[in-house]
Design an enzyme around this catalytic site. Structure first.
Site, PDB file in Angstrom:
ATOM      1  N   PRO A   2       0.826  -1.211   0.000  1.00  0.00           N
ATOM      2  CA  PRO A   2       0.000   0.000   0.000  1.00  0.00           C
ATOM      3  C   PRO A   2       0.861   1.262   0.000  1.00  0.00           C
ATOM      4  CG  PRO A   2      -0.507  -1.437   1.877  1.00  0.00           C
ATOM      5  CD  PRO A   2       0.745  -1.932   1.257  1.00  0.00           C
ATOM      6  N   GLU A   3       0.649   2.102  -1.005  1.00  0.00           N
ATOM      7  CA  GLU A   3       1.274   3.413  -1.060  1.00  0.00           C
ATOM      8  C   GLU A   3       0.154   4.438  -0.913  1.00  0.00           C
ATOM      9  OE1 GLU A   3       3.876   3.704  -4.492  1.00  0.00           O
ATOM     10  OE2 GLU A   3       4.257   1.564  -4.454  1.00  0.00           O
ATOM     11  N   LYS A  58       1.871   7.341   4.155  1.00  0.00           N
ATOM     12  CA  LYS A  58       1.292   5.991   4.158  1.00  0.00           C
ATOM     13  C   LYS A  58       0.732   5.617   5.523  1.00  0.00           C
ATOM     14  CE  LYS A  58       4.962   4.764   0.938  1.00  0.00           C
ATOM     15  NZ  LYS A  58       6.180   3.961   0.763  1.00  0.00           N
ATOM     16  N   ARG A 263      16.314  -1.405  -5.083  1.00  0.00           N
ATOM     17  CA  ARG A 263      14.910  -1.549  -5.496  1.00  0.00           C
ATOM     18  C   ARG A 263      14.810  -1.795  -6.993  1.00  0.00           C
ATOM     19  NH1 ARG A 263      14.524   1.756  -1.517  1.00  0.00           N
ATOM     20  NH2 ARG A 263      13.270   1.157   0.260  1.00  0.00           N
TER      21      ARG A 263
END
Length: 292
Positions: A2-3, A58, A263
């Site tokens: 979730p962002e 967030k 990433r």
DNA sequence: AGCAGCCTGTCA
DNA sequence: TGACAGGCTGCT
């Protein structure tokens, strides 16, 4: 994962279901995920009213009567689920029973990977303590000049900069890549190398992408669902994220994947021009020759 | 600045 | 079965 758009979607639902309700029962299955107060302090939350549900970056905030704040960070795999009373599943960490005008409902905080955290804080001064301490402005609240100043002050690459919640809060891997792509900026571009025009476009596209994703209920890449169990649909509109080898939707290029700061980073090498003096994304060389 | 560590489900 | 996913903290 979730962002901001997913957390915003979650918040809107929690608002509908929880605001005004009274906390009648609490079960903390995993005390190690609670921060800010000892486990026994949770008892002080019983009987309080959920006055306001809000979000910053967030983080999900439940503002309670009596000056308490319950804060959730879902990290990668955390979920907030609301519904009628039911047995907690094996990954449940916190179970809150809420009595309201329309009968009782339950809020479940589940997280199979246990990266997620919960904080119980006094609402006075909460902004100066973890997890809010050092958190940058929300990605939908930051002003254009402020964002430009924050990025321009750094020699770091844009990808890690956008992921750094101290710079701006709410972006994660998906939206950082999508925003950079839409703006035509290579993820390895250094913050200080952003032109004023590109910085302005980045700010505009950040808002555009985030708002559009919110309208779609967020991205459900692997297992994200909102508190009612519904998936978002913005993943259908991702231009680059997890689309390695597929055609770029904006130009004849092909999406590539590189690793930046550990990433996975997706971009189109054709419409996201390499930084003036930086690494090209393949291997250093060529372009760096002759640069000061 | 960069990376291990935290975690476990998922996929090759 | 082992690599990988990734947000964030803390270490080097």
């Amino acid at each position: 994962m979730p962002e901001l758009p997913e957390v915003e979607t979650i918040c809107r639902q929690l608002k509908r279901h929880l605001e005004g309700g009274l906390i009648t029962r609490l079960r903390l299955a995993r005390p190690d995920i609670l921060r800010g107060a000892p486990e026994r302090a949770l008892a002080s939350v019983l009987g309080r009213r959920i006055e306001k549900v809000s979000r910053r970056g967030k983080l999900v905030r439940l503002g309670l009567s009596g000056g308490r704040l319950l804060v959730f960070h879902l990290k990668m795999t955390g979920r907030l689920v609301v519904g009628p009373e039911r047995r907690p599943d094996k990954h449940n960490h916190l179970l809150v029973t809420v009595g309201g005008a329309g009968g009782a409902c339950q809020l479940h905080f589940d997280d199979p990977r246990r990266f997620g955290r919960i904080w119980l804080l006094p609402s006075a001064g909460a902004e100066e303590m973890p997890p809010f301490l050092n958190l940058g402005p929300d990605a939908l609240a930051v002003t254009r000049p402020d964002l430009a100043a924050r990025l321009g002050a750094s020699s770091r690459r844009l990808k890690p900069l956008l992921l750094d919640q101290k710079i701006v809060a709410g972006l994660g891997n998906i939206y950082a890549d999508e925003i950079l792509h839409r703006t035509g900026i290579h993820p390895l571009t250094r913050g200080r190398d952003l032109t004023a025009a590109k910085a302005a476009a980045l700010w505009r596209n950040m808002r555009l992408v985030l708002r559009h994703a919110i309208r779609r209920g967020g991205s459900s890449v692997r297992d994200y669902v909102d508190p009612s169990g519904r998936r978002g649909s913005f993943q259908l509109e991702h231009a680059v994220y997890r689309r390695e080898g597929l055609p770029c939707p904006r130009c004849p290029g092909t999406v590539r994947r590189i690793v930046v700061g550990g990433r996975g980073t997706y971009f189109c090498p054709r419409c996201q021009r390499p930084p003036p003096c930086g690494v090209t994304g393949r291997r250093a060389g060529g372009l760096t020759k002759g640069c000061p």
